[in-house]
Every structure is written in C-alpha cells, then in structure tokens.
Design a protein around this motif. Structure first.
Motif, PDB file in Angstrom:
ATOM      1  N   GLU A   1       0.826  -1.208   0.000  1.00 27.37           N
ATOM      2  CA  GLU A   1       0.000   0.000   0.000  1.00 27.37           C
ATOM      3  C   GLU A   1       0.861   1.259   0.000  1.00 27.37           C
ATOM      4  OE1 GLU A   1      -4.016  -1.696   2.256  1.00 27.37           O
ATOM      5  OE2 GLU A   1      -2.628  -0.404   3.344  1.00 27.37           O
ATOM      6  N   ALA A   2       1.925   1.252   0.814  1.00 30.48           N
ATOM      7  CA  ALA A   2       2.821   2.412   0.854  1.00 30.48           C
ATOM      8  C   ALA A   2       3.526   2.588  -0.487  1.00 30.48           C
ATOM      9  CB  ALA A   2       3.842   2.249   1.976  1.00 30.48           C
ATOM     10  N   GLY A   3       3.948   1.478  -1.100  1.00 26.40           N
ATOM     11  CA  GLY A   3       4.628   1.556  -2.383  1.00 26.40           C
ATOM     12  C   GLY A   3       3.726   2.048  -3.499  1.00 26.40           C
ATOM     13  N   LEU A   4       2.501   1.560  -3.536  1.00 30.84           N
ATOM     14  CA  LEU A   4       1.556   1.998  -4.563  1.00 30.84           C
ATOM     15  C   LEU A   4       1.217   3.474  -4.398  1.00 30.84           C
ATOM     16  CD1 LEU A   4      -0.811  -1.111  -4.656  1.00 30.84           C
ATOM     17  CD2 LEU A   4       0.642  -0.308  -6.527  1.00 30.84           C
ATOM     18  N   GLN A   5       1.038   3.899  -3.149  1.00 33.79           N
ATOM     19  CA  GLN A   5       0.744   5.310  -2.911  1.00 33.79           C
ATOM     20  C   GLN A   5       1.910   6.187  -3.353  1.00 33.79           C
ATOM     21  OE1 GLN A   5      -2.119   6.717  -1.861  1.00 33.79           O
ATOM     22  NE2 GLN A   5      -1.171   8.696  -2.194  1.00 33.79           N
ATOM     23  N   ALA A   6       3.137   5.750  -3.020  1.00 36.71           N
ATOM     24  CA  ALA A   6       4.312   6.514  -3.424  1.00 36.71           C
ATOM     25  C   ALA A   6       4.453   6.549  -4.941  1.00 36.71           C
ATOM     26  CB  ALA A   6       5.568   5.910  -2.790  1.00 36.71           C
ATOM     27  N   MET A   7       4.155   5.415  -5.607  1.00 38.37           N
ATOM     28  CA  MET A   7       4.234   5.376  -7.061  1.00 38.37           C
ATOM     29  C   MET A   7       3.216   6.310  -7.698  1.00 38.37           C
ATOM     30  SD  MET A   7       5.396   4.293  -9.934  1.00 38.37           S
ATOM     31  CE  MET A   7       6.416   2.841  -9.662  1.00 38.37           C
ATOM     32  N   ARG A   8       1.985   6.301  -7.198  1.00 39.01           N
ATOM     33  CA  ARG A   8       0.960   7.198  -7.751  1.00 39.01           C
ATOM     34  C   ARG A   8       1.360   8.653  -7.575  1.00 39.01           C
ATOM     35  NH1 ARG A   8      -2.830   3.360  -4.816  1.00 39.01           N
ATOM     36  NH2 ARG A   8      -3.636   1.956  -6.429  1.00 39.01           N
ATOM     37  N   ASN A   9       1.832   8.981  -6.375  1.00 42.56           N
ATOM     38  CA  ASN A   9       2.239  10.369  -6.127  1.00 42.56           C
ATOM     39  C   ASN A   9       3.409  10.762  -7.017  1.00 42.56           C
ATOM     40  OD1 ASN A   9       0.287  10.727  -4.171  1.00 42.56           O
ATOM     41  ND2 ASN A   9       1.632  10.214  -2.470  1.00 42.56           N
ATOM     42  N   GLY A  10       4.369   9.851  -7.168  1.00 39.57           N
ATOM     43  CA  GLY A  10       5.512  10.149  -8.016  1.00 39.57           C
ATOM     44  C   GLY A  10       5.118  10.355  -9.464  1.00 39.57           C
ATOM     45  N   LEU A  11       4.201   9.531  -9.950  1.00 35.69           N
ATOM     46  CA  LEU A  11       3.773   9.656 -11.342  1.00 35.69           C
ATOM     47  C   LEU A  11       2.944  10.913 -11.558  1.00 35.69           C
ATOM     48  CD1 LEU A  11       2.939   5.950 -12.222  1.00 35.69           C
ATOM     49  CD2 LEU A  11       4.861   7.325 -13.012  1.00 35.69           C
ATOM     50  N   ARG A  12       2.125  11.266 -10.602  1.00 35.35           N
ATOM     51  CA  ARG A  12       1.368  12.518 -10.739  1.00 35.35           C
ATOM     52  C   ARG A  12       2.318  13.709 -10.777  1.00 35.35           C
ATOM     53  NH1 ARG A  12      -2.163  10.207  -6.681  1.00 35.35           N
ATOM     54  NH2 ARG A  12      -4.010   9.354  -7.669  1.00 35.35           N
ATOM     55  N   ARG A  13       3.328  13.681  -9.909  1.00 33.25           N
ATOM     56  CA  ARG A  13       4.306  14.770  -9.899  1.00 33.25           C
ATOM     57  C   ARG A  13       5.095  14.798 -11.205  1.00 33.25           C
ATOM     58  NH1 ARG A  13       7.782  13.609  -4.853  1.00 33.25           N
ATOM     59  NH2 ARG A  13       8.930  15.424  -5.629  1.00 33.25           N
ATOM     60  N   ALA A  14       5.385  13.601 -11.740  1.00 34.87           N
ATOM     61  CA  ALA A  14       6.107  13.544 -13.012  1.00 34.87           C
ATOM     62  C   ALA A  14       5.264  14.125 -14.139  1.00 34.87           C
ATOM     63  CB  ALA A  14       6.494  12.102 -13.325  1.00 34.87           C
ATOM     64  N   ALA A  15       3.963  13.800 -14.129  1.00 35.47           N
ATOM     65  CA  ALA A  15       3.085  14.329 -15.165  1.00 35.47           C
ATOM     66  C   ALA A  15       2.957  15.845 -15.062  1.00 35.47           C
ATOM     67  CB  ALA A  15       1.702  13.677 -15.066  1.00 35.47           C
ATOM     68  N   ILE A  16       2.844  16.348 -13.842  1.00 32.01           N
ATOM     69  CA  ILE A  16       2.756  17.803 -13.637  1.00 32.01           C
ATOM     70  C   ILE A  16       4.040  18.479 -14.107  1.00 32.01           C
ATOM     71  CG2 ILE A  16       2.644  19.596 -11.863  1.00 32.01           C
ATOM     72  CD1 ILE A  16       0.804  17.703 -10.271  1.00 32.01           C
ATOM     73  N   ARG A  17       5.179  17.881 -13.774  1.00 31.87           N
ATOM     74  CA  ARG A  17       6.465  18.449 -14.173  1.00 31.87           C
ATOM     75  C   ARG A  17       6.617  18.438 -15.698  1.00 31.87           C
ATOM     76  NH1 ARG A  17      10.283  22.132 -13.773  1.00 31.87           N
ATOM     77  NH2 ARG A  17      12.356  21.381 -14.330  1.00 31.87           N
ATOM     78  N   GLU A  18       6.197  17.360 -16.328  1.00 30.93           N
ATOM     79  CA  GLU A  18       6.291  17.286 -17.793  1.00 30.93           C
ATOM     80  C   GLU A  18       5.432  18.364 -18.442  1.00 30.93           C
ATOM     81  OE1 GLU A  18       5.320  14.356 -21.570  1.00 30.93           O
ATOM     82  OE2 GLU A  18       4.679  13.814 -19.551  1.00 30.93           O
ATOM     83  N   THR A  19       4.215  18.546 -17.934  1.00 33.11           N
ATOM     84  CA  THR A  19       3.336  19.578 -18.474  1.00 33.11           C
ATOM     85  C   THR A  19       3.956  20.961 -18.329  1.00 33.11           C
ATOM     86  OG1 THR A  19       1.368  18.263 -17.966  1.00 33.11           O
ATOM     87  CG2 THR A  19       1.046  20.621 -18.292  1.00 33.11           C
ATOM     88  N   ALA A  20       4.553  21.224 -17.155  1.00 36.62           N
ATOM     89  CA  ALA A  20       5.191  22.527 -16.934  1.00 36.62           C
ATOM     90  C   ALA A  20       6.363  22.745 -17.892  1.00 36.62           C
ATOM     91  CB  ALA A  20       5.669  22.624 -15.483  1.00 36.62           C
ATOM     92  N   LEU A  21       7.150  21.694 -18.129  1.00 37.63           N
ATOM     93  CA  LEU A  21       8.282  21.816 -19.054  1.00 37.63           C
ATOM     94  C   LEU A  21       7.805  22.059 -20.483  1.00 37.63           C
ATOM     95  CD1 LEU A  21      10.641  19.000 -17.717  1.00 37.63           C
ATOM     96  CD2 LEU A  21      11.076  21.462 -17.659  1.00 37.63           C
ATOM     97  N   ARG A  22       6.775  21.324 -20.889  1.00 42.19           N
ATOM     98  CA  ARG A  22       6.256  21.501 -22.245  1.00 42.19           C
ATOM     99  C   ARG A  22       5.683  22.910 -22.438  1.00 42.19           C
ATOM    100  NH1 ARG A  22       6.134  17.225 -25.471  1.00 42.19           N
ATOM    101  NH2 ARG A  22       6.467  15.128 -24.587  1.00 42.19           N
ATOM    102  N   GLU A  23       5.002  23.416 -21.431  1.00 48.47           N
ATOM    103  CA  GLU A  23       4.473  24.770 -21.520  1.00 48.47           C
ATOM    104  C   GLU A  23       5.606  25.785 -21.598  1.00 48.47           C
ATOM    105  OE1 GLU A  23       1.955  25.143 -18.150  1.00 48.47           O
ATOM    106  OE2 GLU A  23       0.249  24.087 -19.074  1.00 48.47           O
ATOM    107  N   SER A  24       6.671  25.545 -20.832  1.00 45.41           N
ATOM    108  CA  SER A  24       7.821  26.442 -20.873  1.00 45.41           C
ATOM    109  C   SER A  24       8.490  26.417 -22.244  1.00 45.41           C
ATOM    110  CB  SER A  24       8.828  26.039 -19.788  1.00 45.41           C
ATOM    111  OG  SER A  24       9.998  26.840 -19.863  1.00 45.41           O
ATOM    112  N   LEU A  25       8.625  25.214 -22.806  1.00 42.92           N
ATOM    113  CA  LEU A  25       9.248  25.098 -24.134  1.00 42.92           C
ATOM    114  C   LEU A  25       8.364  25.720 -25.206  1.00 42.92           C
ATOM    115  CD1 LEU A  25      10.688  21.479 -23.860  1.00 42.92           C
ATOM    116  CD2 LEU A  25      11.991  23.607 -23.914  1.00 42.92           C
ATOM    117  N   ASP A  26       7.043  25.533 -25.088  1.00 44.42           N
ATOM    118  CA  ASP A  26       6.133  26.140 -26.060  1.00 44.42           C
ATOM    119  C   ASP A  26       6.213  27.663 -26.003  1.00 44.42           C
ATOM    120  OD1 ASP A  26       5.300  23.700 -26.961  1.00 44.42           O
ATOM    121  OD2 ASP A  26       3.487  23.629 -25.716  1.00 44.42           O
TER     122      ASP A  26
END
Length: 377
Positions: free
Chosen positions: A62-87
C-alpha cells in the motif's frame, strides 16, 4: 532475503520516495519499494506468524503503490510545466537555432572577416565573445529540459507494468492474509457471545450508544480476571496511537458526514481495499453489520473503553478474541482504480472510501485526539 529484511526494505523506501524533489527519482524509488514488497510476499510463505508477516507485506504494498501514484502525478505535472515552458520559448528557440545554423554553414574564413574592415572584425569578435556564454547557457538549459521531458515520458510509459504488478501483488497478499486469519486458532479468548442475545440487541438498538450499552448483556463463558483472562491495556501510548488505516482525516468530531449527520468521531478517507489494523491490543466486543454504519468492529482496549471502527467491506475477528496491536481487523471496500488513471495528473483521487472512528469512554463519546495521533490542527 529474509522476511524482516524484505519488509523493512520495502517500508524504508516510503519516506525517501516522498521526500525527493525530483519527480522521476521519487517514482523510481517507489518502484524499488514495490519490488521489495514482492520479495516480502515471497518470504511470508515460510514465516511462522503468517498473519503478522502478511499484514506487514500488505502495508508495504500500500505504501509503495501510494508513493508510485504520487511520483507519477508529480512527473506528469512536471512534464506539463516543461512543455508549456518550451512552447512559450518556441520563437526564441527558433531564432537561436536559425542563428546557429547560419553560423554553422558559413565558411571559417568568412567568419573572421567584417565588411568594415579590421576594426569591425575586432568589435564583432568582442561582441561574439560576450554573448557566446549566454547562448551556450541557454542551449544547455533547453537541452536539459528536453532530456527531462524524454525521461519523464519514458517513466510514465513503463509505469503501467509496475502498477499492474503492484496491484496484483497487493491483491494476492490480501487474499493470503484472509486465509491465514481464517486458519489461525492460537488467539486467546476472554469470552463468547450468545448469538440469540446478540441478534436481539442488533434488532432493538436504534443508536450506537444503545448498542454499546448492551454489549455486556450478550457475553457468555466469561473468564474471570485472575483465572487466565488476558486484559489488554493501552498504558502510556494513549494519545499517540497510530490511526487504524493509511489515509487522510476528512472530517473531525462534530462535523457532518456525507449524509449530513454530525458524528462524534472522525472520518478517514482511504483508498479502496486498504487494510485496517488494530491500533492497540484489544478484545473484540462485536464484529459485523450495525445500523447505518456498514460493517463494524468494536474493540475494547481497556475496561469501559471502546474503539468503534465502521465502514469496512470485510471484518476480521470473533467476539471475545484478544487481538495484538497491529493485527488486521478488516479491509475497506470500493472499486480498485484503473491503472492508467493513476499515472496522470488529472486522475481522480484514489481516496474514495471512508472509515469512521469513534472512541467511547463509559457511555460517552470522546475526542479521538485524546487517544490517537491525528496530526491535524
């Protein structure tokens, strides 16, 4: 790898994974945490106390799955921010690339000449030497951002398999835990419940207070204290007990629940299928459906003290059994999340289930913060 080492390794990844500033590093640490939970599940099959081993394994998953979900959400947010910056820098990048391409196509001797002669050439060289570091710095920044976007995208593309294995692993661990609990026969028992009296009490009780007040009337085969009866005791841990489930406090005492009814306990938002554990050694006073609370387990950690846990899909334990601290007492219900939803920043929150926790001293409810570490102001 021994069971203790595997479980400790799995749980040790949780804090670093959540503390990482780098979303990719956090997700990768969570992946390692899930791999350690897999090892703990394999080791649990040979453990002498399979209930305890599997409980820790489920918690590690449960702790691992929660950490994975949080990490992936943060990764998706970071990717969106980078793409917006590059655009936003698209025009700037195009001009920079055009300039570099023009310089690259020019013959080397021509780059050393200026139409105004040697003086102009010298001035141009000085200007170029001044702006070259800034241009190179901008190129390095853009290159690093593009590399990070590629890393984040690759991480999210490979996350589906990791999540699928983790979800399968935690389900397998929960199934094995249920079997181990049903096979266990070594728990001490303080008393039994008369099934007829229990059914009459359930049918006649209109409130939790009324039901709790009648629990003593359904007891049979009570073992007097001093003749082998084991009486749990919380002691100095009062006020610092862990919450019975991993989650977030949604409503505090006195706040209305989803039905608009004020409750004297707290409501904890949890993920579907979350494991609920016994906060402290306690005697089971009741386990089953009750009123509008759903499946309920009522635990007695001390005389005249009751912990009421309500809202589970499945409850473990029999009336009269003395359960050790940390023992599983139930599983939350709810539909398990889709694997692709947890890997996106727009995915809905996974904390779709709620556990109700009420503490009663004598015949009155009290603030759970007097017993539990709620971490909420």
């Amino acid at each position: 790898m021994s069971l203790l080492r595997a479980v400790c390794l799995a749980l040790s990844f949780a804090a670093p994974a959540m503390a990482q500033d780098d979303p990719a590093a956090a997700a990768l640490a969570a992946k390692e945490q899930l791999q350690a939970a897999h090892a703990a599940l394999d080791a649990a099959s040979g453990s002498q106390d399979r209930v305890e081993a599997l409980t820790r394994t489920v918690q590690a998953y449960e702790a691992g799955l929660q950490a994975m979900r949080n990490g992936l959400r943060r990764a998706a947010i970071r990717e969106t921010a980078l793409r917006e910056s590059l655009d936003a820098k698209r025009d700037e990048v195009s001009a920079l690339l055009g300039t570099l391409q023009t310089i690259g196509r020019a013959p080397a001797p021509m780059m050393l000449m200026h139409p105004s002669g040697p003086t102009g050439t010298a001035r141009a060289g000085m200007i170029l030497s001044d702006i070259s570091p800034a241009v190179q710095s901008e190129v390095n920044v853009l290159s690093a951002q593009l590399d990070e976007v590629r890393t984040l995208r690759a991480l999210q593309q490979t996350a589906a398999e990791t999540l699928r294995d983790g979800l399968q692993g935690v389900q397998e661990a929960r199934t094995e835990l249920s079997k181990a609990i049903s096979d266990r026969v070594d728990l001490p028992r303080r008393f039994s419940a008369d099934p007829v009296k229990e059914a009459l009490l359930i049918a006649s009780a209109e409130t939790l207070e009324g039901f709790a007040g009648g629990l003593s009337e359904i007891v049979v085969d009570d073992i007097p204290e001093g003749e082998g009866a084991l009486q749990p005791f919380v002691g100095p841990e009062k006020g610092d007990l862990p919450l019975p489930v991993q989650g977030t406090i949604l409503r505090m005492p006195g706040e209305a629940d989803a039905a608009g009814i004020p409750r004297p306990g707290i409501i904890i938002a949890t993920e579907p299928g979350a494991l609920v554990t016994n906060p402290s050694a306690a005697t089971v006073r009741y386990a089953g459906p009750l009123l509008d609370y759903g499946n309920v387990i009522i635990l007695e950690p001390e005389p005249d003290i009751l912990f009421v846990l309500a809202g589970m899909e499945q409850v473990y334990g029999e009336v009269g059994q003395v359960l050790p601290a940390g023992d599983p007492v139930g599983l939350m219900g709810g539909e398990r999340p889709a694997q692709d939803a947890v890997a996106t920043q727009t995915g809905a929150s996974q904390s779709s289930e709620t556990l109700y926790l009420e503490i009663r001293e004598g015949q009155q409810p009290v603030d759970p913060a007097e017993w539990f570490k709620t971490d909420k102001d």
